[in-house]
Design a protein around this motif. Structure first.
Motif, PDB file in Angstrom:
ATOM      1  N   MET A  26      22.706  27.584 -23.705  1.00 27.87           N
ATOM      2  CA  MET A  26      21.948  26.765 -22.745  1.00 27.87           C
ATOM      3  C   MET A  26      22.861  26.212 -21.659  1.00 27.87           C
ATOM      4  N   ASP A  27      24.011  25.669 -22.050  1.00 28.31           N
ATOM      5  CA  ASP A  27      24.921  25.090 -21.058  1.00 28.31           C
ATOM      6  C   ASP A  27      25.507  26.164 -20.141  1.00 28.31           C
ATOM      7  N   ASN A  28      25.777  27.344 -20.701  1.00 31.34           N
ATOM      8  CA  ASN A  28      26.241  28.455 -19.873  1.00 31.34           C
ATOM      9  C   ASN A  28      25.263  28.719 -18.738  1.00 31.34           C
ATOM     10  N   ILE A  29      23.986  28.678 -19.091  1.00 32.15           N
ATOM     11  CA  ILE A  29      22.960  29.052 -18.112  1.00 32.15           C
ATOM     12  C   ILE A  29      22.699  27.927 -17.119  1.00 32.15           C
ATOM     13  N   THR A  30      22.735  26.671 -17.612  1.00 26.88           N
ATOM     14  CA  THR A  30      22.298  25.576 -16.735  1.00 26.88           C
ATOM     15  C   THR A  30      23.427  24.969 -15.906  1.00 26.88           C
ATOM     16  N   LEU A  31      24.691  25.304 -16.221  1.00 25.02           N
ATOM     17  CA  LEU A  31      25.799  24.663 -15.499  1.00 25.02           C
ATOM     18  C   LEU A  31      25.684  24.842 -13.976  1.00 25.02           C
ATOM     19  N   ALA A  72      16.602  23.062 -17.610  1.00 20.40           N
ATOM     20  CA  ALA A  72      16.497  23.464 -19.008  1.00 20.40           C
ATOM     21  C   ALA A  72      15.205  24.232 -19.242  1.00 20.40           C
ATOM     22  N   GLN A  73      14.127  23.761 -18.622  1.00 20.13           N
ATOM     23  CA  GLN A  73      12.845  24.470 -18.775  1.00 20.13           C
ATOM     24  C   GLN A  73      12.924  25.875 -18.211  1.00 20.13           C
ATOM     25  N   ALA A  74      13.475  25.975 -17.013  1.00 19.37           N
ATOM     26  CA  ALA A  74      13.588  27.292 -16.382  1.00 19.37           C
ATOM     27  C   ALA A  74      14.457  28.211 -17.231  1.00 19.37           C
ATOM     28  N   ALA A  75      15.553  27.660 -17.774  1.00 18.60           N
ATOM     29  CA  ALA A  75      16.449  28.467 -18.600  1.00 18.60           C
ATOM     30  C   ALA A  75      15.735  28.930 -19.862  1.00 18.60           C
ATOM     31  N   MET A  76      14.985  28.025 -20.464  1.00 21.72           N
ATOM     32  CA  MET A  76      14.237  28.371 -21.680  1.00 21.72           C
ATOM     33  C   MET A  76      13.249  29.492 -21.372  1.00 21.72           C
ATOM     34  N   ALA A  77      12.579  29.403 -20.230  1.00 25.71           N
ATOM     35  CA  ALA A  77      11.608  30.431 -19.858  1.00 25.71           C
ATOM     36  C   ALA A  77      12.295  31.788 -19.727  1.00 25.71           C
ATOM     37  N   LEU A  78      13.456  31.791 -19.071  1.00 25.65           N
ATOM     38  CA  LEU A  78      14.197  33.044 -18.909  1.00 25.65           C
ATOM     39  C   LEU A  78      14.637  33.590 -20.262  1.00 25.65           C
ATOM     40  N   LEU A  79      15.154  32.699 -21.121  1.00 24.35           N
ATOM     41  CA  LEU A  79      15.612  33.140 -22.438  1.00 24.35           C
ATOM     42  C   LEU A  79      14.462  33.754 -23.225  1.00 24.35           C
ATOM     43  N   SER A  80      13.288  33.119 -23.169  1.00 22.61           N
ATOM     44  CA  SER A  80      12.140  33.661 -23.897  1.00 22.61           C
ATOM     45  C   SER A  80      11.778  35.034 -23.366  1.00 22.61           C
ATOM     46  N   ARG A  81      11.826  35.150 -22.034  1.00 16.82           N
ATOM     47  CA  ARG A  81      11.433  36.415 -21.437  1.00 16.82           C
ATOM     48  C   ARG A  81      12.301  37.559 -21.956  1.00 16.82           C
ATOM     49  N   PHE A  82      13.557  37.270 -22.252  1.00 16.76           N
ATOM     50  CA  PHE A  82      14.451  38.331 -22.703  1.00 16.76           C
ATOM     51  C   PHE A  82      14.740  38.233 -24.201  1.00 16.76           C
ATOM     52  N   GLY A  83      13.845  37.544 -24.936  1.00 19.13           N
ATOM     53  CA  GLY A  83      13.927  37.526 -26.391  1.00 19.13           C
ATOM     54  C   GLY A  83      15.127  36.768 -26.940  1.00 19.13           C
ATOM     55  N   LEU A  84      15.562  35.729 -26.230  1.00 17.46           N
ATOM     56  CA  LEU A  84      16.755  35.007 -26.662  1.00 17.46           C
ATOM     57  C   LEU A  84      16.463  33.541 -26.920  1.00 17.46           C
ATOM     58  N   ALA A  85      15.176  33.179 -27.005  1.00 21.41           N
ATOM     59  CA  ALA A  85      14.808  31.759 -27.073  1.00 21.41           C
ATOM     60  C   ALA A  85      15.489  31.059 -28.251  1.00 21.41           C
ATOM     61  N   ASP A  86      15.655  31.767 -29.371  1.00 27.07           N
ATOM     62  CA  ASP A  86      16.230  31.110 -30.550  1.00 27.07           C
ATOM     63  C   ASP A  86      17.748  30.996 -30.465  1.00 27.07           C
ATOM     64  N   LYS A  87      18.357  31.501 -29.391  1.00 28.28           N
ATOM     65  CA  LYS A  87      19.817  31.451 -29.286  1.00 28.28           C
ATOM     66  C   LYS A  87      20.303  30.326 -28.383  1.00 28.28           C
ATOM     67  N   ALA A  88      19.380  29.525 -27.838  1.00 26.64           N
ATOM     68  CA  ALA A  88      19.764  28.554 -26.811  1.00 26.64           C
ATOM     69  C   ALA A  88      20.887  27.626 -27.256  1.00 26.64           C
ATOM     70  N   ALA A  89      20.887  27.227 -28.533  1.00 27.67           N
ATOM     71  CA  ALA A  89      21.867  26.238 -28.989  1.00 27.67           C
ATOM     72  C   ALA A  89      23.120  26.888 -29.569  1.00 27.67           C
ATOM     73  N   GLU A  90      23.180  28.215 -29.596  1.00 28.96           N
ATOM     74  CA  GLU A  90      24.335  28.897 -30.186  1.00 28.96           C
ATOM     75  C   GLU A  90      25.504  28.942 -29.205  1.00 28.96           C
ATOM     76  N   TYR A  91      26.690  29.120 -29.770  1.00 30.97           N
ATOM     77  CA  TYR A  91      27.847  29.393 -28.930  1.00 30.97           C
ATOM     78  C   TYR A  91      27.998  30.907 -28.801  1.00 30.97           C
ATOM     79  N   PRO A  92      28.575  31.370 -27.685  1.00 36.11           N
ATOM     80  CA  PRO A  92      28.637  32.818 -27.441  1.00 36.11           C
ATOM     81  C   PRO A  92      29.245  33.623 -28.583  1.00 36.11           C
ATOM     82  N   ASP A  93      30.262  33.083 -29.273  1.00 41.38           N
ATOM     83  CA  ASP A  93      30.922  33.910 -30.296  1.00 41.38           C
ATOM     84  C   ASP A  93      30.034  34.136 -31.524  1.00 41.38           C
TER      85      ASP A  93
END
Lengths: 248, 271
Positions: A99-104, A118-139
């Motif tokens: 989430m922070d990567n996207i919203t910075l 955050a809302q816009a980022a969530m919408a984008l993440l959902s669109r690409f099937g990543l909604a459940d990864k928002a709080a994860e770290y890249p590694d």
């Protein structure tokens, strides 16, 4: 072409004695998907970095709509907001959540409200099937997921053009498909895309036009069926023969 | 549960290793315990360095004095972090208009890393109060601390700078390609990664600072070493020094172990 979205004219870049981009001319229409193909070192990636102003060019002009962005001394940041780039090696910020990567950048550069971003980022993440990864770290993500996050991060700036620099080259073969699906989606939505790639079958499927680069020059530009079926330049023929033989 | 031949072999080897290690440790300690007192001067040394009644008598006062060290440490550490960060950023500017800052940063690190800490403590701790400033600005306590801060900032700045340089340029390319300004790239992308990477290295300076606070004993404040010195003169006995050493060890050993732990963890993450 009338009113091209992006126009390159005689773009030249030298690293010392080496001419990496050698007088490149290219016009890209709005909503068009251009594939750059060519051997490693032919200048595909460097050309994309020039368009994003990460490499200042030595000669020639680059126009975005009717703004010349290659003027020396021009502030690159407003231009970069309009041109998204995604790298081969993802380059996510490892110390931030997805989430922070996207919203910075939207928060700092576009001065958006945090909840709006955050809302816009969530919408984008959902669109690409990543909604459940928002709080994860890249590694904690697979390579394919990381690359999709990198695409979402670029999209969050609402760019007018996306430059995709061999975005599947660092992925395991079984992860390539999910990333290419994202590119298909972007094309359907009318994004203007320049894609440097080694995935010939994908280039053939999605490209409106394909450019073959060799030693910093565009040797041939044509619709995919022409390039892949009846390439006119002997170098293109050679390259495709080699690639087809190794890629099967 | 039955073990495979390999597991039985490995268990036997492990037990054998523990047995040998324990035996040799016990032998060495016993040798020191029996042999050292045979030295002709041992009785005198024991009386003047390991004198239990004197240790018991002076220890509480030494602990009180140690509070002064803790105070100096506590207020110099944040100053060092802030100053070293400023210096590291100065040395990293690429903007030609900020060239003076870069030159200043380079000068700063050269000079303050090049002077022995104790000499700087003398120069600043005695020199600046000599300007005839009014209280409390004439206190060697303050200026001695300033000397410590100046020296340590120079070292920590170099650690930070190499941390900044170790963050791969692709990270700053990614940040700039999103339209982030150079300052924002540094603040949000480069610096957090650089600092995280250098925490173990900086811990070593934190440990060194804990001990170097004692250098201030030469310019005034009655801290641990100075207090031990006073007791030594008073009682004509060196045991207070040993007491002071014990107090320092109680603080520095855990800190050292912690730094090692951080380093080991970082290595595990990287590999």
């Amino acid at each position: 072409m009338e009113n091209p979205k992006l126009r390159l004219s005689g773009v030249t870049l030298r690293f010392g004695d080496l001419t990496v981009c050698d007088g490149i001319d290219l016009q890209v229409a709005s909503g068009e998907l251009i594939c750059l193909i060519g051997a490693s070192g032919s200048g595909k990636s460097t050309l994309l970095r020039c368009i994003n102003l990460l490499e200042p060019i030595d000669d020639g002009q680059i126009w975005l709509d009717d703004l010349e962005i290659s003027v020396p001394g021009l502030d690159p940041n407003p231009v970069r907001r309009r041109i998204g780039i995604v790298f081969q090696s993802f380059n996510l910020f490892p110390h931030m959540t997805v989430m922070d990567n996207i919203t910075l950048a939207p928060r700092r550069v576009l001065s958006q409200q945090p909840d709006e971003t955050a809302q816009a980022a969530m919408a984008l993440l959902s669109r690409f099937g990543l909604a459940d990864k928002a709080a994860e770290y890249p590694d904690r993500l697979s390579g394919g997921q990381q690359q999709r996050v990198a695409i979402v991060r670029a999209l969050a700036m609402q760019p007018e053009i996306m430059l995709l620099d061999e975005i599947t080259s660092a992925l395991d073969p079984e992860l390539v498909g999910e990333v290419l699906d994202v590119v298909r989606q972007l094309k359907v939505q009318g994004m203007t895309i320049i894609l440097a790639t080694h995935e010939m079958s994908f280039a053939r499927e999605v490209a409106d036009r394909v450019c073959f680069l060799d030693a910093g020059k565009i040797l041939e530009t044509a619709p995919p069926d022409v390039i892949f079926e009846r390439p006119s330049n002997p170098r293109t023929q050679q390259f495709l023969a080699r690639v087809v033989r190794t890629n099967g | 549960m039955s073990l495979t031949a390999r597991q039985r072999f490995e268990r036997r080897e492990r037990l054998r290793g523990i047995a040998i290690g324990t035996t040799s440790l016990v032998l060495v300690v016993a040798a020191i315990y029996w042999l050292v007192p045979l030295a002709p001067g041992w009785e005198a040394v024991q009386r003047s360095f390991f004198n239990w009644p004197i240790l018991v008598k002076t220890f509480p006062k030494l602990l009180d004095a140690f509070l002064v060290d803790v105070m100096i440490f506590a207020w110099s550490l944040p100053l060092i972090l802030v100053l070293s960060l400023a210096i590291a950023l100065c040395r990293n500017t690429r903007n030609p208009a900020l060239l003076p800052l870069r030159v200043f940063g380079a000068f700063y690190t050269d000079i303050f890393r090049g002077i022995p800490t104790i000499l700087l403590v003398y120069l600043i701790g005695f020199g600046i109060p000599g300007l005839g400033l009014s209280r409390p600005w004439n206190s060697p306590y303050i200026w001695g601390t300033v000397a410590l801060v100046l020296t340590y900032s120079a070292y920590v700045a170099e650690v930070l700078r190499s941390g900044i340089e170790s963050v791969h340029s692709s990270q700053s390319a990614a940040a700039r390609s999103l339209g982030l300004s150079e300052a924002d790239s540094m603040r949000y992308v480069i610096l957090p990664q650089a600092i995280r990477r250098q925490v173990p290295a900086m811990m070593n300076f934190v440990i060194a600072l804990q001990k170097d606070v004692a250098l201030l004993s030469f310019v005034g404040p009655i801290e641990l070493l100075r207090q031990a010195n006073v007791f030594k003169s008073l009682m004509a006995n060196f045991t207070p020094y040993v007491g002071a050493a014990i107090i320092f060890l109680c603080v520095t050993v855990p800190a050292t172990r912690y730094a090692d732990y951080l380093l080991a963890r970082q290595r595990a993450v990287r590999s």
